[in-house]
Design an enzyme around this catalytic site. Sequence first.
Site, PDB file in Angstrom:
ATOM      1  N   ASP A 406       0.856  -1.184   0.000  1.00  0.00           N
ATOM      2  CA  ASP A 406       0.000   0.000   0.000  1.00  0.00           C
ATOM      3  C   ASP A 406       0.891   1.232   0.000  1.00  0.00           C
ATOM      4  O   ASP A 406       2.079   1.159   0.340  1.00  0.00           O
ATOM      5  CB  ASP A 406      -0.888  -0.025   1.252  1.00  0.00           C
ATOM      6  N   ASP A 765      -7.747  -2.204   2.812  1.00  0.00           N
ATOM      7  CA  ASP A 765      -6.675  -3.170   2.564  1.00  0.00           C
ATOM      8  C   ASP A 765      -7.007  -4.556   3.106  1.00  0.00           C
ATOM      9  O   ASP A 765      -6.320  -5.532   2.777  1.00  0.00           O
ATOM     10  CB  ASP A 765      -5.367  -2.691   3.207  1.00  0.00           C
TER      11      ASP A 765
END
Length: 1062
Positions: A406, A765
Amino acid sequence: MEHEVDAREQPPIRFTSILTGMSQKSSEGPPGYGIQIGYRTLSIRVEEKQLPVSKSSTDPANAIASIDVHQIPTDDVYTRYSTHPTVGLEGAAVRRREADGKNVISPPPTQYWKKVLNYIFGGFNFLMWIAFIVTILSYEPLGGTDPTVLNLGVAVLLMLVIIVSATFYALVDWNASRIMKSIKSLIAQEAAVVRDGKQQLIPATTIVVGDLVVLSAGDRVPADLRIVQASSDLRFDRSLLTGESDMVPGVLEATSDNPLETRNLALNSTFVVQGACTGIVFATGDRTVMGRLVLMSGETKFKMTTIQKEVWFFTKIISVVALSLFCLSMLLWGVWLRTSYPGFDTASMAIVNSIGCLTAFVPQGLPVCVALSLTVVARRMAKRHVLVKNLATIETLGCMSVLCSDKTGTLTAGKMSVENVAFLDDDFNVAGLDKQINESSNPLAYAAFNALHQVARLCNGAKFDATSDGLPVEERSVKGDPTDTALLRFSEVLSFPGIEVDTPSLLASWKTDFEIPFNSRNKWMLTVVSPAHDEGVHSESWMLVKGAPDVLFTACGSVMQSDGSILPFNTTARQTLTTLQSERSSQGQRVLALCRKRIAGFKTTMSPNDIEELMYSELEDLTLVGLIGIRDPPRSDVPSAIDTIRKAGVRVFMVTGDFKLTAVAIARQHQLDTISDVKSAASEKQFSGVRPSLIKPSEDDPIRSLVLTGEDVASLTPIDWNVVVKNYTEIAFARTTPDQKMKIVEEIKARGDNTVAVTGDGVNDAPALKAADIGVAMGSGSDVAKEAAALILLKNDFASIPVAIEMGRLVFDNLKKVTMYLMPAGSYTEFMAVFTNVFLGMQIPLSSYLQVCFCITNDVVMSISLMYEKPEADLMLRKPRNARTDRLTDWRLFVQIYLFIGLMMWPCAMGMWFLYMHRQGLSFYDVILVYNKWEDGWQGFSIEQLTYFVSVGECIYYVTMVIAQYGSLLSVRNRRVSILNSNPLWGPRRNYAVPLGMTATVLIAIVNLYGRGLQRVFATAPIPGMFWGLPFCFALGILIMDEARKAIVRNYPKSIIAKIAW
């Protein structure tokens, strides 16, 4: 430490109010203790007359079935639990209810008898039990009228082996459990509650029944709650409870009589994945639904880790071979030796000698080292503030071949700040904004900042921590995501009196009626505000929206200039702001569009779902107020960490929800270069038909990078995915949704035998973290992300990832070395002693006692030293291990064991046996193929002399094995590097456990040979001095030969020697 937030900034501000049924007087008054007292007095009367009382039950199933809090009206929930919708619980009430115990779910009861049985019979112990039983039988009744005391001694030794092994397994298991508990305790679970009118962050364990808990996206539900306020998009992840991954909506009214199915309860250990809510605690700890289910489910099932599966697979092979050879040995004695050479071996001696087939093939140190290695490495990682939630994660880390990272909070610091503000006709740098506007002769030229301030401050999901009110704005604590936090700090300090920009006045003038929190699918946040003192139908309500420019531009019909004037949002205006957005994004900034729209006749009496539908229909003809540029500085440790990860053969992909140009800019800051276009690659479809495991870049391919957007991901065909995964070593995925992130992970895992790791910290996520082979969450991330991950970086330190990869590789590497060390002597050389006895008619050159003793003492103390080895210099330069094809033991390992080290070791030991016999006057042919001729008078020696020769010869064979293992140990410490550059006494890979292990193994040998009691029972004997010295030459020879092999591997990497190197 408790953190407080003024409850007036909290829900119901963020939600549609549902506090119905309260008196008008109560709803108008400010929150305070007077209202709390009056409210509770009324509640007691209602509770006594009208409310059903929950039944209590000791049976968990009945207790769950008796829950009825979801079926009573909301006001009655406040009444039942004596709490208040805005004040929450008073301090005195909290103190009283704390007597009910901590909000902690007790672990399931441990069935210790199962553990004890596993310790006693697990691993190779079951072979030891077989050996013990047959040895007892060889003593009595097969020992005859005068059984040999040696047989009983071996049986006692085998029992000691079982007891010591079981004790060690228990100690290692206890130590591993202790380590896991200690490192898991490093994560402090917190919860936001309203007490005494203020929102406080408290340890989740201190929550009591009646607490008013505030939850937002990403939070873990800390106890069982009845939802009393909720945003329209509220969604829960109940997979821990139900096993189903679909999001479950949260509502205010009961949807089922079953408390497990109704949607107006938020149950302990579930997660808020979207929206926000407030709930009243009705059960804590073991009294929660999760607590009762844990009690009902009993002990959790044991699952073997990858390494444990590898060792179990190896154990089964070894066990089958050992049992087969034992049975073959006994069969040969029964059908051949007993009849052809009567008197050569009695039944009792045949059994004891054949036990060597069981003990010789048992690398007793291997299970010990497996258990020890994982705990040692887990402790090392804990010192680096890396929390390993499951020991299985450690070994999987070494297989990582793709890292999907990420961006926000992982590659970047997650400390965002507003850097630029832009309107259609002007662009401002925040640094000099105050001076520019406040010193201007015409402040009205900047009138648009009034609208911008309104949107930035009121359409914001972040809140200041009330305990830090006295600190400067940049130092105040904030609860919220980094983007909202940056806007909150920026808008808080804006003060332009000339254009009526003032935060306190703004907050006092407006109240929030409805809110749709930001989510990764919409990519915007919406808030409806109205004048603070209006009631009912609002004539001056504003719909405030902030979000991704490329998403909101299509919903805008007008645009504001810096002086506050409004112009149509035509093609020219759109092109101007799109160009500006691209410029800012190319500099690595996150760009937000701030919009607003006046709404006439907004009714707060509508249901939340109706209001939400209305807002979606009104999401058009917005006025684009301006663009905000937010910078998130990159982490300083990331470039070097990515370089290390690259060298380790791990591909780095960036997966973010940010704009494409922002993603590219951040990627380039972290050395992810050579960005090309997906369309030029998608035409290369020559890879169709290739096996999925082969779809990966070759080692000689240059670094090629690619950028893909979420739209690209949605349109890629399987053949396109083959091209992407095969041709590109590094990829940046931009503007991706949570579903697309999960799809990316699954597509990569399906090709190239990849082991995929995903890093992330947000709610969006979590799906990818779950789908990955290894989920890595940041310590500052959301509860959802930390629950989904297998590894947590407590210090948010990206540089810990290459360390974790190295530790994972080290575990596997060291266990491979242990196997390499144990097998040449512990199985091969010992077995050759049994083989010559059974098949070649020679007296056994290594007694059963010395075989067992060598396996469970000498081998173990030396092999344990390998568990403390530091990583080799080239460990992070090797390509990742393929978890599906690269086994702990493969043909290369067996070549090294049986055709190299073992082929040097057993002839040395056997040669020493024959040398000693030769020095006693017995030639080669006087010792081998003798069978039953070895009796009184053989070659002129008495049976007592011959027996003594055998005893000394056995001890010489044993000592030769012990000391020759020095060479084996020093050889296997390094797979490629010379011992001259990596010795155990000094330098970067010093390991003082090696010389300690060498000393210990020689001391064990001395005790065996010179201990009076052992001499009497096990017929050991001292040996001549030369037979202590010669084995050191053999050890040196083994080491020199292996050094020569390593030199060939290093200098001629394409040679046959290099190709068969382990």
